[in-house]
Motif scaffolding. Structure first.
Motif, PDB file in Angstrom:
ATOM      1  N   ILE A 192      -9.388   2.089 -12.426  1.00  0.00           N
ATOM      2  CA  ILE A 192     -10.838   1.729 -12.880  1.00  0.00           C
ATOM      3  C   ILE A 192     -11.951   2.014 -11.875  1.00  0.00           C
ATOM      4  CG2 ILE A 192     -12.240   0.430 -14.178  1.00  0.00           C
ATOM      5  CD1 ILE A 192      -9.920  -0.540 -15.550  1.00  0.00           C
ATOM      6  N   GLU A 193     -13.046   2.261 -11.751  1.00  0.00           N
ATOM      7  CA  GLU A 193     -13.993   2.216 -11.110  1.00  0.00           C
ATOM      8  C   GLU A 193     -14.300   0.958 -10.525  1.00  0.00           C
ATOM      9  OE1 GLU A 193     -15.965   5.028  -9.455  1.00  0.00           O
ATOM     10  OE2 GLU A 193     -14.661   6.141 -10.048  1.00  0.00           O
ATOM     11  N   PRO A 194     -14.673   0.377  -9.222  1.00  0.00           N
ATOM     12  CA  PRO A 194     -14.345  -0.604  -8.020  1.00  0.00           C
ATOM     13  C   PRO A 194     -15.518  -1.737  -8.785  1.00  0.00           C
ATOM     14  CG  PRO A 194     -15.195   0.873  -6.521  1.00  0.00           C
ATOM     15  CD  PRO A 194     -15.044   1.517  -8.043  1.00  0.00           C
ATOM     16  N   ILE A 195     -15.144  -2.771  -9.209  1.00  0.00           N
ATOM     17  CA  ILE A 195     -16.027  -4.150  -9.187  1.00  0.00           C
ATOM     18  C   ILE A 195     -16.179  -4.977  -8.355  1.00  0.00           C
ATOM     19  CG2 ILE A 195     -16.827  -5.512 -10.770  1.00  0.00           C
ATOM     20  CD1 ILE A 195     -14.834  -3.913 -13.157  1.00  0.00           C
ATOM     21  N   ARG A 196     -16.841  -5.869  -7.826  1.00  0.00           N
ATOM     22  CA  ARG A 196     -16.680  -6.414  -7.187  1.00  0.00           C
ATOM     23  C   ARG A 196     -16.472  -8.024  -7.485  1.00  0.00           C
ATOM     24  NH1 ARG A 196     -20.304  -6.862  -1.085  1.00  0.00           N
ATOM     25  NH2 ARG A 196     -19.073  -8.641  -0.317  1.00  0.00           N
ATOM     26  N   PHE A 197     -15.124  -8.396  -7.447  1.00  0.00           N
ATOM     27  CA  PHE A 197     -14.547  -9.993  -7.556  1.00  0.00           C
ATOM     28  C   PHE A 197     -14.987 -10.362  -6.862  1.00  0.00           C
ATOM     29  CE2 PHE A 197     -12.265  -6.891 -10.334  1.00  0.00           C
ATOM     30  CZ  PHE A 197     -12.484  -7.697 -12.116  1.00  0.00           C
ATOM     31  N   ILE A 198     -15.957 -11.666  -7.141  1.00  0.00           N
ATOM     32  CA  ILE A 198     -15.627 -12.710  -5.821  1.00  0.00           C
ATOM     33  C   ILE A 198     -15.977 -14.355  -6.473  1.00  0.00           C
ATOM     34  CG2 ILE A 198     -18.382 -13.986  -4.893  1.00  0.00           C
ATOM     35  CD1 ILE A 198     -19.374 -11.336  -5.700  1.00  0.00           C
ATOM     36  N   GLN A 199     -15.429 -14.854  -5.438  1.00  0.00           N
ATOM     37  CA  GLN A 199     -14.721 -16.164  -5.456  1.00  0.00           C
ATOM     38  C   GLN A 199     -15.719 -17.082  -5.838  1.00  0.00           C
ATOM     39  OE1 GLN A 199     -10.466 -18.073  -4.156  1.00  0.00           O
ATOM     40  NE2 GLN A 199     -11.020 -19.604  -5.752  1.00  0.00           N
ATOM     41  N   GLY A 200     -15.907 -18.558  -6.572  1.00  0.00           N
ATOM     42  CA  GLY A 200     -17.455 -19.324  -6.471  1.00  0.00           C
ATOM     43  C   GLY A 200     -17.690 -19.713  -7.748  1.00  0.00           C
ATOM     44  N   ARG A 201     -17.550 -21.064  -7.152  1.00  0.00           N
ATOM     45  CA  ARG A 201     -17.809 -22.233  -8.807  1.00  0.00           C
ATOM     46  C   ARG A 201     -19.711 -22.515  -8.714  1.00  0.00           C
ATOM     47  NH1 ARG A 201     -13.887 -26.773  -9.166  1.00  0.00           N
ATOM     48  NH2 ARG A 201     -14.994 -27.350 -10.709  1.00  0.00           N
ATOM     49  N   LEU A 202     -19.911 -22.454 -10.110  1.00  0.00           N
ATOM     50  CA  LEU A 202     -21.589 -22.152 -10.067  1.00  0.00           C
ATOM     51  C   LEU A 202     -21.382 -23.867  -9.732  1.00  0.00           C
ATOM     52  CD1 LEU A 202     -22.159 -20.369 -12.697  1.00  0.00           C
ATOM     53  CD2 LEU A 202     -21.852 -19.393 -10.827  1.00  0.00           C
ATOM     54  N   PRO A 203     -23.209 -24.508  -9.083  1.00  0.00           N
ATOM     55  CA  PRO A 203     -24.268 -23.244  -8.439  1.00  0.00           C
ATOM     56  C   PRO A 203     -24.165 -22.891  -7.327  1.00  0.00           C
ATOM     57  CG  PRO A 203     -25.157 -26.167  -8.834  1.00  0.00           C
ATOM     58  CD  PRO A 203     -22.877 -25.892  -9.351  1.00  0.00           C
ATOM     59  N   ASP A 204     -22.672 -24.110  -6.323  1.00  0.00           N
ATOM     60  CA  ASP A 204     -22.700 -23.025  -5.083  1.00  0.00           C
ATOM     61  C   ASP A 204     -22.549 -21.825  -4.781  1.00  0.00           C
ATOM     62  OD1 ASP A 204     -23.591 -25.717  -5.005  1.00  0.00           O
ATOM     63  OD2 ASP A 204     -21.828 -26.108  -5.253  1.00  0.00           O
ATOM     64  N   VAL A 205     -22.312 -20.766  -5.417  1.00  0.00           N
ATOM     65  CA  VAL A 205     -21.748 -19.438  -5.378  1.00  0.00           C
ATOM     66  C   VAL A 205     -22.569 -19.068  -4.737  1.00  0.00           C
ATOM     67  CG1 VAL A 205     -22.932 -18.007  -7.089  1.00  0.00           C
ATOM     68  CG2 VAL A 205     -20.757 -17.883  -6.297  1.00  0.00           C
ATOM     69  N   ILE A 206     -22.004 -17.336  -2.787  1.00  0.00           N
ATOM     70  CA  ILE A 206     -22.695 -16.938  -2.948  1.00  0.00           C
ATOM     71  C   ILE A 206     -22.414 -15.846  -2.919  1.00  0.00           C
ATOM     72  CG2 ILE A 206     -23.465 -16.497  -0.596  1.00  0.00           C
ATOM     73  CD1 ILE A 206     -22.083 -18.889   0.328  1.00  0.00           C
ATOM     74  N   LEU A 207     -23.769 -15.372  -3.474  1.00  0.00           N
ATOM     75  CA  LEU A 207     -23.502 -13.973  -3.619  1.00  0.00           C
ATOM     76  C   LEU A 207     -24.051 -12.666  -3.005  1.00  0.00           C
ATOM     77  CD1 LEU A 207     -23.782 -14.192  -7.239  1.00  0.00           C
ATOM     78  CD2 LEU A 207     -22.258 -14.436  -6.985  1.00  0.00           C
ATOM     79  N   PRO A 208     -23.728 -11.444  -2.669  1.00  0.00           N
ATOM     80  CA  PRO A 208     -24.360 -10.406  -1.952  1.00  0.00           C
ATOM     81  C   PRO A 208     -25.502 -10.071  -2.028  1.00  0.00           C
ATOM     82  CG  PRO A 208     -22.170  -9.789  -3.114  1.00  0.00           C
ATOM     83  CD  PRO A 208     -22.979 -10.638  -4.489  1.00  0.00           C
ATOM     84  N   GLN A 209     -26.125 -10.491  -2.843  1.00  0.00           N
ATOM     85  CA  GLN A 209     -27.504 -10.333  -2.669  1.00  0.00           C
ATOM     86  C   GLN A 209     -28.330 -11.251  -4.050  1.00  0.00           C
ATOM     87  OE1 GLN A 209     -26.894  -6.389  -5.299  1.00  0.00           O
ATOM     88  NE2 GLN A 209     -28.152  -6.851  -6.835  1.00  0.00           N
TER      89      GLN A 209
END
Length: 218
Positions: free
Chosen positions: A92-109
């Protein structure tokens, strides 16, 4: 019936496997159809999936919007291992999975054009965790689509719902569904949450057990 909290994360491997292999074809397909009705079919930006779990709705979104990019977040490493393995094994076309708990998750953008979530709200002890995360990673014009369970009026109604909608599922899933119903919010509670967060979203009950929330960030 008073809300009864359930565990915020699903981390037991057996529980994760049962959830990932369960038949969610109807509600998950319904979610994507309603999302497309609200969003349209030509989105080409970057979307954010909050509480992606084993990635089924993430994959459906990626197929529906092949020109888009998707960042999918979950707090459970076990869930994300399953999600990533499925994507890799099925080309499947790549999906960027990110581990993190809300609200402290750090995202790429810093912001996203679409933010969506299915069945995360009822897992959160504090519902503002979701709404403040939406505000944090949105911008003017971000479109938001949320679906979740609604808390029934009694435990007897909840048990009847389990028999009706999950009677053929493994016992662990029946237990989880029951606990999720007890942990869910009522529609009027969600309306109050959104008012507190100053998010002018539409809240609609779309079945005896589901609420659908849509809106554009001002």
């Amino acid at each position: 019936m008073i809300r009864q909290l359930e565990p915020e994360l699903m981390e037991d491997p057996g529980q994760v496997q049962a959830y990932a292999q369960a038949d969610f074809e109807i509600p998950h397909n319904h979610f994507i159809q309603r999302l497309q009705t609200f969003i349209g079919n030509d989105f080409k930006g970057t979307a954010l999936d909050l509480g992606c779990g084993s990635g089924d709705i993430s994959r459906r979104f990626a197929r529906a919007y092949p020109a888009s990019r998707l960042h999918a977040v979950d707090g459970s490493a076990v869930m994300l291992d399953y999600a990533e393995a499925f994507v890799n094994n099925h080309a499947i076309e790549p999906i960027r999975f990110i581990q993190g708990r809300l609200p402290d998750v750090i995202l790429p953008q810093p912001s996203y054009g679409i933010i969506f979530s299915n069945s995360l709200l009822h897992h959160l002890p504090d519902p503002q965790t979701l709404w403040q995360t939406v505000k944090r990673f949105s911008r003017t014009g971000t479109r938001v689509v949320i679906m979740d369970l609604l808390r029934p009026g009694s435990t007897d109604i909840a048990r009847d719902m389990v028999k009706t909608y999950a009677g053929n599922e493994p016992a662990i899933l029946q237990r989880d569904f029951y606990q999720s119903l007890l942990a869910a919010f009522r529609a009027e509670e969600i309306i109050a949450q959104l008012a507190e967060a100053k998010l002018p979203f539409d809240v609609r009950q779309i079945s005896d057990r589901h609420v659908f929330i849509t809106g554009t960030v001002p």
